[in-house]
Design an enzyme around this catalytic site. Sequence first.
Site, PDB file in Angstrom:
ATOM      1  N   GLU A 236       0.843  -1.197   0.000  1.00 47.71           N
ATOM      2  CA  GLU A 236       0.000   0.000   0.000  1.00 47.71           C
ATOM      3  C   GLU A 236       0.875   1.242   0.000  1.00 47.71           C
ATOM      4  OE1 GLU A 236      -2.423   1.691  -0.571  1.00 47.71           O
ATOM      5  OE2 GLU A 236      -4.025   1.587   0.889  1.00 47.71           O
TER       6      GLU A 236
ATOM      7  N   ASP B 197      -2.910   5.453   7.030  1.00 50.51           N
ATOM      8  CA  ASP B 197      -3.261   6.659   7.793  1.00 50.51           C
ATOM      9  C   ASP B 197      -4.052   6.201   9.021  1.00 50.51           C
ATOM     10  OD1 ASP B 197      -3.811   9.246   8.574  1.00 50.51           O
ATOM     11  OD2 ASP B 197      -5.211   9.664   6.965  1.00 50.51           O
TER      12      ASP B 197
ATOM     13  N   PHE C 142      -0.760  16.257   4.563  1.00 52.21           N
ATOM     14  CA  PHE C 142      -1.160  15.574   3.338  1.00 52.21           C
ATOM     15  C   PHE C 142       0.039  15.445   2.414  1.00 52.21           C
ATOM     16  CE2 PHE C 142      -3.509  14.413  -0.419  1.00 52.21           C
ATOM     17  CZ  PHE C 142      -4.433  13.540   0.130  1.00 52.21           C
ATOM     18  N   VAL C 143       0.426  14.208   2.155  1.00 54.17           N
ATOM     19  CA  VAL C 143       1.623  13.970   1.359  1.00 54.17           C
ATOM     20  C   VAL C 143       1.254  13.488  -0.048  1.00 54.17           C
ATOM     21  CG1 VAL C 143       3.143  13.512   3.327  1.00 54.17           C
ATOM     22  CG2 VAL C 143       1.869  11.628   2.316  1.00 54.17           C
TER      23      VAL C 143
ATOM     24  N   ASP D 280      -1.518  10.702  -4.501  1.00 52.19           N
ATOM     25  CA  ASP D 280      -2.184  11.794  -5.208  1.00 52.19           C
ATOM     26  C   ASP D 280      -2.932  12.731  -4.283  1.00 52.19           C
ATOM     27  OD1 ASP D 280      -4.340   9.901  -4.569  1.00 52.19           O
ATOM     28  OD2 ASP D 280      -5.554  11.198  -5.853  1.00 52.19           O
TER      29      ASP D 280
HETATM   30  P1  IMP Z   1      -6.571   4.931   5.805  1.00 51.78           P
HETATM   31  O1  IMP Z   1      -7.720   4.018   5.522  1.00 51.78           O
HETATM   32  O2  IMP Z   1      -7.015   6.089   6.675  1.00 51.78           O
HETATM   33  O3  IMP Z   1      -5.365   4.243   6.379  1.00 51.78           O
HETATM   34  O4  IMP Z   1      -6.182   5.652   4.467  1.00 51.78           O
HETATM   35  C1  IMP Z   1      -5.543   4.977   3.487  1.00 51.78           C
HETATM   36  C2  IMP Z   1      -5.725   5.631   2.132  1.00 51.78           C
HETATM   37  O5  IMP Z   1      -6.010   7.044   2.223  1.00 51.78           O
HETATM   38  C3  IMP Z   1      -4.438   5.518   1.383  1.00 51.78           C
HETATM   39  O6  IMP Z   1      -4.405   4.355   0.609  1.00 51.78           O
HETATM   40  C4  IMP Z   1      -4.423   6.766   0.535  1.00 51.78           C
HETATM   41  O7  IMP Z   1      -5.063   6.498  -0.686  1.00 51.78           O
HETATM   42  C5  IMP Z   1      -5.230   7.774   1.297  1.00 51.78           C
HETATM   43  N1  IMP Z   1      -4.385   8.715   2.017  1.00 51.78           N
HETATM   44  C6  IMP Z   1      -4.264   8.853   3.352  1.00 51.78           C
HETATM   45  N2  IMP Z   1      -3.409   9.832   3.677  1.00 51.78           N
HETATM   46  C7  IMP Z   1      -2.960  10.328   2.502  1.00 51.78           C
HETATM   47  C8  IMP Z   1      -2.005  11.371   2.170  1.00 51.78           C
HETATM   48  O8  IMP Z   1      -1.408  12.065   3.013  1.00 51.78           O
HETATM   49  N3  IMP Z   1      -1.805  11.578   0.847  1.00 51.78           N
HETATM   50  C9  IMP Z   1      -2.429  10.862  -0.133  1.00 51.78           C
HETATM   51  N4  IMP Z   1      -3.308   9.879   0.134  1.00 51.78           N
HETATM   52  C10 IMP Z   1      -3.572   9.617   1.440  1.00 51.78           C
HETATM   53 MG    MG Z   2      -4.676   4.401  -1.610  1.00 51.41          MG
END
Ligand code: IMP
Ligand code: MG
Length: 177
Positions: free
Chosen positions: A99, A103, A152-153, A159
């Site tokens: 992945e 986050d 936000f990266v 993206d």
């Molecule tokens: P999670 O379910 O909160 O762990 O988020 C995972 C998904 O959110 C990742 O696969 C990314 O697509 C997106 N995401 C979370 N943080 C960022 C970020 O800082 N930049 C870009 N995409 C992010």
């Molecule tokens: Mg993703």
Amino acid sequence: MPPHEIPRQIISAAAIATRVAALAREIDQNLPPGPLTVVGVLRGAFIFMSDLVRAIPRDMTCDFLGVRSYGDATVSSGVVEITSDLAAPIAGRHVLLVEDIADTGLTLRYLLDLLNARGPASVHTCVLLSKTAQRTTTIPVDFVGFEAPDAFVVGYGLDAGQLYRNLPYIGVIEPPG
Ligand code: IMP
Ligand code: MG
């Protein structure tokens, strides 16, 4: 249309290359021997995975899961829609799930449960970036490229509104919207 914001670099292309090579060695040394399927999560993991698999010197197949998160683009709901499933079964295979970023961890949790239900020999997880500030679930992330700041990266596959995936480095922008 105004020019897009230029992300402020936080991890250089050279630093990424060095870390990905080390991560590949770590993965190769720690994964059990046997049939390996590397599963990339589209679209964010495609660049990372392409560099990573070329540095892992063992037989493997590569497969992809297309996912779309419901809801707001910058806040994870943890409910993901599978837009494109794996091409081949993973029963009896060692799986490495790749992945872009963990986050909250909800997406990874969902995908781990999905893959584990298919009878693989093992599932390991590898993320390029781990943002622990918003982590709301305990998920086993076996291999982490870099810890990411609570920002936000973008870049190297990640993206913002589908832009910036082609940046060779990782940078920070203000969240869109
Ligand atoms: P999670 O379910 O909160 O762990 O988020 C995972 C998904 O959110 C990742 O696969 C990314 O697509 C997106 N995401 C979370 N943080 C960022 C970020 O800082 N930049 C870009 N995409 C992010
Ligand atoms: Mg993703």
